[in-house]
Each structure stands twice: as structure tokens, then as C-alpha cells.
Design a protein around this motif. Sequence first.
Motif, PDB file in Angstrom:
ATOM      1  N   THR A   1       0.826  -1.212   0.000  1.00 51.23           N
ATOM      2  CA  THR A   1       0.000   0.000   0.000  1.00 51.23           C
ATOM      3  C   THR A   1       0.858   1.260   0.000  1.00 51.23           C
ATOM      4  O   THR A   1       0.480   2.271  -0.596  1.00 51.23           O
ATOM      5  CB  THR A   1      -0.957   0.010   1.201  1.00 51.23           C
ATOM      6  OG1 THR A   1      -0.202  -0.208   2.398  1.00 51.23           O
ATOM      7  CG2 THR A   1      -2.016  -1.051   1.080  1.00 51.23           C
TER       8      THR A   1
ATOM      9  N   SER B   1       0.867   4.122  -2.915  1.00 53.63           N
ATOM     10  CA  SER B   1       0.702   5.521  -2.549  1.00 53.63           C
ATOM     11  C   SER B   1       1.804   6.382  -3.158  1.00 53.63           C
ATOM     12  O   SER B   1       1.544   7.461  -3.705  1.00 53.63           O
ATOM     13  CB  SER B   1       0.698   5.659  -1.028  1.00 53.63           C
ATOM     14  OG  SER B   1       0.580   7.007  -0.648  1.00 53.63           O
TER      15      SER B   1
ATOM     16  N   ARG C   1      -9.891   4.399  -6.210  1.00 57.58           N
ATOM     17  CA  ARG C   1      -9.619   3.620  -4.991  1.00 57.58           C
ATOM     18  C   ARG C   1      -9.566   4.529  -3.765  1.00 57.58           C
ATOM     19  O   ARG C   1     -10.112   4.217  -2.707  1.00 57.58           O
ATOM     20  CB  ARG C   1      -8.298   2.889  -5.203  1.00 57.58           C
ATOM     21  CG  ARG C   1      -7.826   2.076  -4.066  1.00 57.58           C
ATOM     22  CD  ARG C   1      -6.530   1.380  -4.502  1.00 57.58           C
ATOM     23  NE  ARG C   1      -5.920   0.703  -3.394  1.00 57.58           N
ATOM     24  CZ  ARG C   1      -4.669   0.846  -3.035  1.00 57.58           C
ATOM     25  NH1 ARG C   1      -3.869   1.637  -3.702  1.00 57.58           N
ATOM     26  NH2 ARG C   1      -4.190   0.200  -2.015  1.00 57.58           N
ATOM     27  N   HIS C   2      -8.920   5.687  -3.918  1.00 53.25           N
ATOM     28  CA  HIS C   2      -8.846   6.643  -2.811  1.00 53.25           C
ATOM     29  C   HIS C   2     -10.215   7.224  -2.472  1.00 53.25           C
ATOM     30  O   HIS C   2     -10.472   7.545  -1.306  1.00 53.25           O
ATOM     31  CB  HIS C   2      -7.856   7.760  -3.140  1.00 53.25           C
ATOM     32  CG  HIS C   2      -6.428   7.388  -2.885  1.00 53.25           C
ATOM     33  ND1 HIS C   2      -5.827   7.538  -1.668  1.00 53.25           N
ATOM     34  CD2 HIS C   2      -5.496   6.849  -3.695  1.00 53.25           C
ATOM     35  CE1 HIS C   2      -4.580   7.116  -1.735  1.00 53.25           C
ATOM     36  NE2 HIS C   2      -4.353   6.697  -2.962  1.00 53.25           N
TER      37      HIS C   2
ATOM     38  N   TRP D   1     -11.733   4.880  -0.186  1.00 49.38           N
ATOM     39  CA  TRP D   1     -11.121   5.044   1.137  1.00 49.38           C
ATOM     40  C   TRP D   1     -11.687   6.265   1.845  1.00 49.38           C
ATOM     41  O   TRP D   1     -11.904   6.243   3.051  1.00 49.38           O
ATOM     42  CB  TRP D   1      -9.614   5.176   1.014  1.00 49.38           C
ATOM     43  CG  TRP D   1      -8.894   3.894   0.735  1.00 49.38           C
ATOM     44  CD1 TRP D   1      -9.438   2.646   0.603  1.00 49.38           C
ATOM     45  CD2 TRP D   1      -7.494   3.742   0.553  1.00 49.38           C
ATOM     46  NE1 TRP D   1      -8.457   1.730   0.346  1.00 49.38           N
ATOM     47  CE2 TRP D   1      -7.245   2.373   0.306  1.00 49.38           C
ATOM     48  CE3 TRP D   1      -6.420   4.616   0.568  1.00 49.38           C
ATOM     49  CZ2 TRP D   1      -5.976   1.871   0.084  1.00 49.38           C
ATOM     50  CZ3 TRP D   1      -5.158   4.117   0.338  1.00 49.38           C
ATOM     51  CH2 TRP D   1      -4.944   2.755   0.112  1.00 49.38           C
ATOM     52  N   ASP D   2     -11.922   7.344   1.095  1.00 45.10           N
ATOM     53  CA  ASP D   2     -12.503   8.547   1.701  1.00 45.10           C
ATOM     54  C   ASP D   2     -13.903   8.275   2.237  1.00 45.10           C
ATOM     55  O   ASP D   2     -14.329   8.914   3.202  1.00 45.10           O
ATOM     56  CB  ASP D   2     -12.557   9.684   0.677  1.00 45.10           C
ATOM     57  CG  ASP D   2     -11.179  10.237   0.352  1.00 45.10           C
ATOM     58  OD1 ASP D   2     -10.227   9.973   1.119  1.00 45.10           O
ATOM     59  OD2 ASP D   2     -11.046  10.922  -0.683  1.00 45.10           O
TER      60      ASP D   2
ATOM     61  N   TYR E   1     -14.350   2.785   3.055  1.00 38.25           N
ATOM     62  CA  TYR E   1     -14.363   1.388   2.627  1.00 38.25           C
ATOM     63  C   TYR E   1     -12.966   0.944   2.201  1.00 38.25           C
ATOM     64  O   TYR E   1     -12.197   1.720   1.658  1.00 38.25           O
ATOM     65  CB  TYR E   1     -15.318   1.188   1.441  1.00 38.25           C
ATOM     66  CG  TYR E   1     -16.731   1.568   1.742  1.00 38.25           C
ATOM     67  CD1 TYR E   1     -17.519   0.782   2.571  1.00 38.25           C
ATOM     68  CD2 TYR E   1     -17.280   2.729   1.208  1.00 38.25           C
ATOM     69  CE1 TYR E   1     -18.825   1.136   2.842  1.00 38.25           C
ATOM     70  CE2 TYR E   1     -18.582   3.096   1.481  1.00 38.25           C
ATOM     71  CZ  TYR E   1     -19.355   2.297   2.303  1.00 38.25           C
ATOM     72  OH  TYR E   1     -20.630   2.650   2.576  1.00 38.25           O
ATOM     73  N   GLY E   2     -12.662  -0.336   2.412  1.00 37.45           N
ATOM     74  CA  GLY E   2     -11.458  -0.928   1.867  1.00 37.45           C
ATOM     75  C   GLY E   2     -10.189  -0.743   2.666  1.00 37.45           C
ATOM     76  O   GLY E   2      -9.103  -0.809   2.108  1.00 37.45           O
ATOM     77  N   PHE E   3     -10.304  -0.516   3.964  1.00 38.95           N
ATOM     78  CA  PHE E   3      -9.112  -0.304   4.781  1.00 38.95           C
ATOM     79  C   PHE E   3      -8.476  -1.591   5.294  1.00 38.95           C
ATOM     80  O   PHE E   3      -7.360  -1.547   5.802  1.00 38.95           O
ATOM     81  CB  PHE E   3      -9.432   0.593   5.982  1.00 38.95           C
ATOM     82  CG  PHE E   3      -9.589   2.040   5.619  1.00 38.95           C
ATOM     83  CD1 PHE E   3      -8.547   2.738   5.064  1.00 38.95           C
ATOM     84  CD2 PHE E   3     -10.780   2.689   5.842  1.00 38.95           C
ATOM     85  CE1 PHE E   3      -8.684   4.073   4.725  1.00 38.95           C
ATOM     86  CE2 PHE E   3     -10.934   4.018   5.516  1.00 38.95           C
ATOM     87  CZ  PHE E   3      -9.876   4.716   4.955  1.00 38.95           C
TER      88      PHE E   3
ATOM     89  N   ALA F   1      -7.144  -3.756   0.808  1.00 42.46           N
ATOM     90  CA  ALA F   1      -6.283  -2.692   0.285  1.00 42.46           C
ATOM     91  C   ALA F   1      -5.284  -3.256  -0.722  1.00 42.46           C
ATOM     92  O   ALA F   1      -4.999  -2.641  -1.756  1.00 42.46           O
ATOM     93  CB  ALA F   1      -5.561  -1.992   1.424  1.00 42.46           C
TER      94      ALA F   1
ATOM     95  N   SER G   1      -7.266  -4.189  -3.937  1.00 42.34           N
ATOM     96  CA  SER G   1      -7.668  -3.009  -4.705  1.00 42.34           C
ATOM     97  C   SER G   1      -6.459  -2.349  -5.370  1.00 42.34           C
ATOM     98  O   SER G   1      -6.588  -1.781  -6.461  1.00 42.34           O
ATOM     99  CB  SER G   1      -8.414  -2.012  -3.810  1.00 42.34           C
ATOM    100  OG  SER G   1      -7.567  -1.491  -2.809  1.00 42.34           O
TER     101      SER G   1
END
Length: 127
Positions: free
Chosen positions: A20, A24, A87-88, A91-92, A95-97, A102, A105
Amino acid sequence: MQTDNRPLSPHLQIYRLPFTALTSISHRASGVLLSVGALVLVYWLAALAGGPASHASASAVLGNWFVQLLMFLWTFALFYHLCNGIRHLFWDAGYGFELETARKSGVAAIVAAAVLTLVAWIIAWSA
């Protein structure tokens, strides 16, 4: 020689970034590449507006195999930034943490970017 299990200094250890973290960092790098690619796009549009002579000159420069390779990579950066940006957005929304989600995705963003890049270039070359 006696060996003991004392910890090594940090500069002697091998660090491996989590997936991850790599995605990033790649998202930020792709944003920088998109800025550089936007300058090439402006150059092409200015040459297009400049008339046939400037368009022919720009076509000669942009038709080079190395520049074509850079544009292919720029296209991948564009689609990667798009897919990873979506994807971000998830996350905002919260979802998907989970680590596995992660990772999946992130892989999905890379695969989707590769597929979209290939499709875009196939369409461009067939036209």
C-alpha cells in the motif's frame, strides 16, 4: 568468533515497504508524470494551431519511437492515477481499509490501468 542476537543498526537492515505504501508513492509519482505529459500535450496543441509547418515539425518529434514509448508510459500513468484515485475515493468513504482488501484493490488498480492503456493504444493505432 562469538555471535549474539543483538539488533543490527538501522542502516544495515533491509527494509521492505508495504504494497500500500508503494501504491501511494506511485500515485504521487504518476501525478508528477501527468504534469510533465501535460506540457507535451500543450506543445502538440500549439503546433497544431501553428499551421501545417509547425504540425509537421511536432509530428516528426512526437513520432520518434522513444517519444512514443514515453507517451505509452504517460498513458499508463494517466490510467493508473485515475484508477488509484477511484480507490482513494472509496477510502474517503470509509471502505477498503482492511489489509487484504487494500492489497487487492491496489492490484486491481494496476491491472485496470494496464488494460485501459492497452485498449487506448489499440484504438489509437487502429484509427
